[in-house]
Design an enzyme around this catalytic site. Structure first.
Site, short mmCIF file in Angstrom:
data_model
loop_
_atom_site.label_atom_id
_atom_site.label_comp_id
_atom_site.label_asym_id
_atom_site.label_seq_id
_atom_site.Cartn_x
_atom_site.Cartn_y
_atom_site.Cartn_z
N LEU A 36 31.14 19.94 50.27
CA LEU A 36 31.21 19.90 51.74
C LEU A 36 30.63 21.17 52.36
CD1 LEU A 36 34.67 18.14 52.32
CD2 LEU A 36 32.38 17.11 52.16
N THR A 131 12.58 15.51 43.69
CA THR A 131 11.71 15.39 44.86
C THR A 131 10.24 15.43 44.49
OG1 THR A 131 11.06 16.56 46.87
CG2 THR A 131 12.00 17.90 45.15
N ASP A 132 9.41 14.86 45.34
CA ASP A 132 7.95 14.94 45.13
C ASP A 132 7.43 16.36 45.35
OD1 ASP A 132 8.23 15.06 47.92
OD2 ASP A 132 6.90 13.36 48.34
N GLU A 133 8.24 17.21 46.01
CA GLU A 133 7.76 18.56 46.35
C GLU A 133 7.49 19.41 45.10
OE1 GLU A 133 9.44 20.61 49.59
OE2 GLU A 133 9.82 18.80 50.73
N TYR A 157 12.78 26.23 47.72
CA TYR A 157 13.47 24.95 47.51
C TYR A 157 12.81 24.16 46.38
CZ TYR A 157 14.31 19.94 48.06
OH TYR A 157 14.57 18.61 47.81
N SER A 158 11.50 23.94 46.48
CA SER A 158 10.86 23.08 45.47
C SER A 158 10.85 23.76 44.10
CB SER A 158 9.46 22.65 45.91
OG SER A 158 8.66 23.75 46.26
N LYS A 161 14.20 23.06 42.60
CA LYS A 161 14.28 21.67 42.11
C LYS A 161 13.45 21.53 40.83
CE LYS A 161 16.09 18.58 43.79
NZ LYS A 161 17.48 18.05 43.70
N LEU A 197 12.97 16.65 60.18
CA LEU A 197 12.02 16.33 61.25
C LEU A 197 12.44 15.16 62.15
CD1 LEU A 197 9.19 16.95 62.55
CD2 LEU A 197 8.33 15.09 61.13
N ARG A 287 5.12 26.69 59.07
CA ARG A 287 6.05 27.02 57.97
C ARG A 287 5.27 27.77 56.90
NH1 ARG A 287 8.73 21.81 55.19
NH2 ARG A 287 10.40 22.10 56.69
P1 NAD Z 1 21.79 16.84 52.04
O1 NAD Z 1 21.51 18.27 52.29
O2 NAD Z 1 21.93 15.91 53.19
O3 NAD Z 1 23.15 16.70 51.17
C1 NAD Z 1 23.43 17.54 50.08
C2 NAD Z 1 24.89 17.30 49.70
O4 NAD Z 1 25.18 18.12 48.54
C3 NAD Z 1 25.89 17.71 50.78
O5 NAD Z 1 26.88 16.71 50.90
C4 NAD Z 1 26.48 19.01 50.26
O6 NAD Z 1 27.81 19.24 50.69
C5 NAD Z 1 26.43 18.77 48.75
N1 NAD Z 1 26.42 20.02 47.98
C6 NAD Z 1 25.64 21.12 48.20
N2 NAD Z 1 25.92 22.06 47.28
C7 NAD Z 1 26.88 21.54 46.45
C8 NAD Z 1 27.55 22.03 45.30
N3 NAD Z 1 27.31 23.26 44.82
N4 NAD Z 1 28.44 21.21 44.68
C9 NAD Z 1 28.71 19.98 45.18
N5 NAD Z 1 28.11 19.47 46.27
C10 NAD Z 1 27.19 20.24 46.89
O7 NAD Z 1 20.65 16.37 51.05
P2 NAD Z 1 19.88 14.97 50.95
O8 NAD Z 1 18.74 14.97 51.88
O9 NAD Z 1 20.87 13.87 50.97
O10 NAD Z 1 19.28 15.11 49.47
C11 NAD Z 1 20.06 14.73 48.33
C12 NAD Z 1 19.26 14.99 47.07
O11 NAD Z 1 18.04 14.25 47.11
C13 NAD Z 1 18.84 16.46 46.88
O12 NAD Z 1 18.95 16.76 45.52
C14 NAD Z 1 17.39 16.50 47.33
O13 NAD Z 1 16.69 17.51 46.66
C15 NAD Z 1 16.92 15.12 46.93
N6 NAD Z 1 15.81 14.54 47.72
C16 NAD Z 1 15.91 14.48 49.08
C17 NAD Z 1 14.89 13.88 49.81
C18 NAD Z 1 14.96 13.76 51.32
O14 NAD Z 1 13.97 13.33 51.93
N7 NAD Z 1 16.07 14.09 51.96
C19 NAD Z 1 13.78 13.34 49.14
C20 NAD Z 1 13.72 13.45 47.74
C21 NAD Z 1 14.76 14.03 47.05
O1 DAU Z 2 9.36 15.24 50.14
C1 DAU Z 2 10.74 15.18 49.88
C2 DAU Z 2 11.43 16.28 50.65
O2 DAU Z 2 11.44 15.87 52.01
C3 DAU Z 2 12.85 16.55 50.17
O3 DAU Z 2 12.80 17.05 48.85
C4 DAU Z 2 13.55 17.56 51.08
O4 DAU Z 2 14.90 17.70 50.69
C5 DAU Z 2 13.49 17.04 52.50
O5 DAU Z 2 14.06 18.00 53.38
C6 DAU Z 2 12.05 16.76 52.91
O6 DAU Z 2 11.28 18.00 52.98
P1 DAU Z 2 10.20 18.26 54.14
O7 DAU Z 2 10.00 19.71 54.24
O8 DAU Z 2 9.02 17.39 53.95
O9 DAU Z 2 11.06 17.67 55.38
P2 DAU Z 2 11.28 18.21 56.88
O10 DAU Z 2 11.96 17.10 57.61
O11 DAU Z 2 11.87 19.56 56.89
O12 DAU Z 2 9.79 18.32 57.43
C7 DAU Z 2 8.92 17.21 57.44
C8 DAU Z 2 7.57 17.69 57.96
O13 DAU Z 2 7.72 18.04 59.34
C9 DAU Z 2 7.06 18.94 57.27
O14 DAU Z 2 5.65 18.87 57.17
C10 DAU Z 2 7.45 20.08 58.22
C11 DAU Z 2 7.39 19.41 59.59
N1 DAU Z 2 8.35 19.94 60.58
C12 DAU Z 2 9.67 20.02 60.24
C13 DAU Z 2 10.59 20.53 61.13
C14 DAU Z 2 12.05 20.65 60.74
C15 DAU Z 2 7.91 20.32 61.85
O15 DAU Z 2 6.70 20.19 62.17
N2 DAU Z 2 8.83 20.79 62.74
C16 DAU Z 2 10.15 20.95 62.43
O16 DAU Z 2 10.92 21.46 63.30
#
Ligand code: NAD
Ligand code: DAU
Length: 352
Positions: A36, A131-133, A157-158, A161, A197, A287
């Site tokens: 949490l 993640t694809d990153e 971050y990437s 991961k 975003l 960024r």
């Molecule tokens: P999020 O940030 O919304 O949620 C992360 C969750 O992990 C939260 O509930 C947080 O409380 C919990 N957490 C953080 N540290 C913890 C710890 N030490 N122990 C237990 N729980 C912990 O993330 P999300 O966007 O739902 O992403 C989930 C997973 O999917 C991540 O591993 C992320 O790298 C991966 N992922 C996300 C995306 C995307 O677009 N959001 C895409 C590809 C992969």
């Molecule tokens: O590709 C998978 C990843 O997608 C996951 O692994 C990450 O957890 C998830 O956060 C996401 O990463 P991005 O960096 O791609 O997502 P974000 O929503 O932060 O940004 C999407 C795109 O928009 C990126 O090119 C940055 C841009 N952006 C983002 C924000 C927050 C802006 O232009 N303005 C903004 O304020």
């Protein structure tokens, strides 16, 4: 019947996954283990908290003895690891928490599973959500990432991961653990934290704030509706081959600026104001290390597991916009003092 430990189940994808799982596998045990953090919110799961077979346990994946106790007590046979620090911009401001949870936490989780599962049975599966990153950035005309693409992470971050993916792979090669790794593209849908975003654009538009677009807005992301990701993970848990990696993506590439314009135009129809929401778009400093383009080749998911996305972007984004319009109180509640402080640090005092 499976007994799942879902880490990070109170976050965006984790909570959508738990809802998906209890609806599709009602006889299974699902234990949600979440620290949490600012991104974890039990309200995301209030509709299923009393479902038989579901349990929430508050804890940190880096707390190995807690995880071991839970794996034993619950007879867990399937770990699904969503727990992570997930926001690139936060990792640029400071990466300690990313290394602690994403790298060391994943290591502790693997160690706990190794200790408790001992002689691995094929039914015991450790699915790591990545993640694809980790693959880095694509040139405009390069083919999409396949599973054999080399790793080239560009943000803390990437990189964190990528490190965790390597550890997961090593536990298969060295110890024979049945690990599976999924590398997914950008998810969108309900319950996404408003630092990302799509929800950020929606809320800033509605609140009359500047809509920050990094750089020239021409970076490309490959968007997948979150429920399709959850179904893909289900397919990999059940039919994936141990030790294998599966890329999951929407094959749905968009320039950021086109998504931002699309959201503004739809809001102009749904909640018209005096001027178009496009007027709030503000190009801001890029960024650092910003990856130009991601695109996932989901051919292996399609050919080996029969998975394809069920939601097209038109219907998915419509559902998402509507969800945020219907859940403004949720948005207000998750944007705590911590989030406001982060927002000021990221975007500057004047835009908070
Ligand atoms: P999020 O940030 O919304 O949620 C992360 C969750 O992990 C939260 O509930 C947080 O409380 C919990 N957490 C953080 N540290 C913890 C710890 N030490 N122990 C237990 N729980 C912990 O993330 P999300 O966007 O739902 O992403 C989930 C997973 O999917 C991540 O591993 C992320 O790298 C991966 N992922 C996300 C995306 C995307 O677009 N959001 C895409 C590809 C992969
Ligand atoms: O590709 C998978 C990843 O997608 C996951 O692994 C990450 O957890 C998830 O956060 C996401 O990463 P991005 O960096 O791609 O997502 P974000 O929503 O932060 O940004 C999407 C795109 O928009 C990126 O090119 C940055 C841009 N952006 C983002 C924000 C927050 C802006 O232009 N303005 C903004 O304020």
């Amino acid at each position: 019947m499976r007994r799942l430990l879902v880490t990070g189940g109170a976050g965006f994808i984790g909570s959508n996954f738990i809802r998906y799982w209890v609806n599709h596998h009602p006889d299974d045990r699902v234990v949600n283990f979440d620290a949490l953090t600012y991104a974890g919110n039990l309200e995301n799961l209030c509709d299923i908290e009393s479902v038989a077979g579901y349990r929430f346990v508050h804890g940190d994946i880096a707390d190995r003895s807690d995880v071991e106790r839970l794996l034993e007590e619950e007879g867990i046979d399937t770990v699904v690891n969503f727990a992570a620090e997930s926001h690139v911009d936060r990792s640029i401001l400071g990466s300690d928490a990313f290394i602690k949870t994403n790298v060391l936490g994943t290591f502790d989780l693997l160690e706990a599973a190794k200790y408790v599962w001992k002689d691995f049975s094929p039914a015991q599966r450790f699915l790591h959500v990545s993640t694809d990153e980790v693959y880095g950035s694509l040139a405009p005309d390069e083919p999409a990432f396949t599973e054999t693409r080399g790793y080239a992470p560009n943000s803390p971050y990437s990189a964190s991961k990528a490190a965790s993916d390597h550890l997961v792979r090593a536990y298969h090669q060295t110890y024979g653990m049945s690990v599976l790794t999924t590398n997914c593209s950008n998810n969108y849908g309900p319950y996404q934290f408003p630092e990302k975003l799509i929800p950020l654009v929606l809320l800033n538009a509605l609140e009359g704030k500047p809509i920050p677009v990094y750089g020239d807005g021409m970076n490309v992301r490959d968007w997948l509706y979150v429920e399709d990701h959850c179904r893909g993970i289900d397919d990999v848990i059940n039919d994936g081959k141990p030790g294998q990696v599966y890329n999951i993506g929407g094959e749905n590439e968009w320039h950021n600026i086109d998504i931002v314009n699309l959201i503004c135009d739809r809001l102009d129809q749904l909640q018209p104001g005096a001027a178009s929401y496009r007027d709030q778009i503000t190009f801001v400093k890029d960024r650092p290390g910003h990856d130009r383009r991601y695109a996932i080749d989901s051919g292996k998911m399609r050919d080996e597991l029969g998975w394809t996305p069920a939601h097209d972007f038109t219907s998915g984004i419509e559902r998402t916009i509507q969800w945020y319009l219907d859940n403004r109180d949720w948005c207000e509640r998750v944007r705590s003092g911590e989030y406001r402080q982060y927002y000021r640090e990221q975007y500057g005092q004047s835009s908070a």
